[in-house]
Design an enzyme around this catalytic site. Sequence first.
Site, PDB file in Angstrom:
ATOM      1  N   GLU A 164     -16.180 -27.774   3.443  1.00 26.18           N
ATOM      2  CA  GLU A 164     -17.375 -27.764   2.600  1.00 26.18           C
ATOM      3  C   GLU A 164     -17.381 -26.612   1.601  1.00 26.18           C
ATOM      4  O   GLU A 164     -16.991 -25.492   1.924  1.00 26.18           O
ATOM      5  CB  GLU A 164     -18.607 -27.657   3.517  1.00 26.18           C
ATOM      6  CG  GLU A 164     -19.937 -27.669   2.816  1.00 26.18           C
ATOM      7  CD  GLU A 164     -21.107 -27.655   3.781  1.00 26.18           C
ATOM      8  OE1 GLU A 164     -22.245 -27.834   3.321  1.00 26.18           O
ATOM      9  OE2 GLU A 164     -20.884 -27.456   5.000  1.00 26.18           O
ATOM     10  N   GLU A 182     -30.085 -32.713   4.857  1.00 28.96           N
ATOM     11  CA  GLU A 182     -29.948 -31.310   5.253  1.00 28.96           C
ATOM     12  C   GLU A 182     -30.876 -30.468   4.371  1.00 28.96           C
ATOM     13  O   GLU A 182     -30.431 -29.667   3.553  1.00 28.96           O
ATOM     14  CB  GLU A 182     -28.486 -30.848   5.127  1.00 28.96           C
ATOM     15  CG  GLU A 182     -28.240 -29.526   5.844  1.00 28.96           C
ATOM     16  CD  GLU A 182     -26.828 -28.999   5.653  1.00 28.96           C
ATOM     17  OE1 GLU A 182     -26.126 -28.811   6.658  1.00 28.96           O
ATOM     18  OE2 GLU A 182     -26.418 -28.791   4.494  1.00 28.96           O
TER      19      GLU A 182
END
Length: 281
Positions: free
Chosen positions: A157, A258
């Site tokens: 990520e 998220e």
Amino acid sequence: MIDVTAAAQHRYTVNLSILFSELPLLERPAAAAAAGFTAAELWWPFGESATPSEAELDALRKAFTDAGVRLTGLNFLDDLSLGVRGTVSVPAAKDRFRANVPVAAELAASLGTKALNALYGNRVEGVDPAEQDALALENLVLAARAAHEIGAILLIEALNKPESPDYPLVSAAAAVEVVDKVNAATGLGNAKFLCDLYHLAMNGEDLAAVIDTYADRFGHVQIADNPGRNEPGTGGLDFEDLFARLTAAGYTGRIGLEYRPSTGVSADSFEWLPRELRSAG
């Protein structure tokens, strides 16, 4: 509310490390189920403990199975509770990360989790970045092999520089470069890019261009509106367009929610997503 036509093309999972955080961890899967979700994801849920006890692991498993919620994504040891952005490239965390790999993989396997995220870690003052990158590659190879053994993918990520100034992967291109290095080293092809649209937006990236360029490398997508990191509709991102672009680019994976609820109450932050779409996890 986001246009149902655009949203309906995708499946959703709720991140229980940031949503429902007003509840104890073991109560969050049931709360997610009550809100209509059947899939969830987690940052590493045991703080700085790389090897939690079997009782702790069993309690977490029971919370998910009792709620009827599938854990679809899990971080390896990330030290987020300590304000750190991962352990993969951090020399002082080498032994802890490597001890955590089989524990996280076994937990994932027991819950049918098919995506494991390894946060790269911050640059460390006084340590050569090249040394950190070499360690990261070694650790990511171990993680990719462990994920492969349970039929899972390894996610890498990019984070945003304003909130994570010492984290070196602050662009889609930088994260994909690491993905390619891991796949070249293992030959497994199971390392993928975790495309967090909030982080990339915070970095000023052209989200449409990221989707068009890298969609075939995506292993997962996460969202939050920008600015604010709250639910869609509270900031300036055009999610109808982004969802449509993901569909057009052939992305068929899940989209992880998220974000922080704008009111502080997680259950009130899902009005943008019709209930009938929440269970398509």
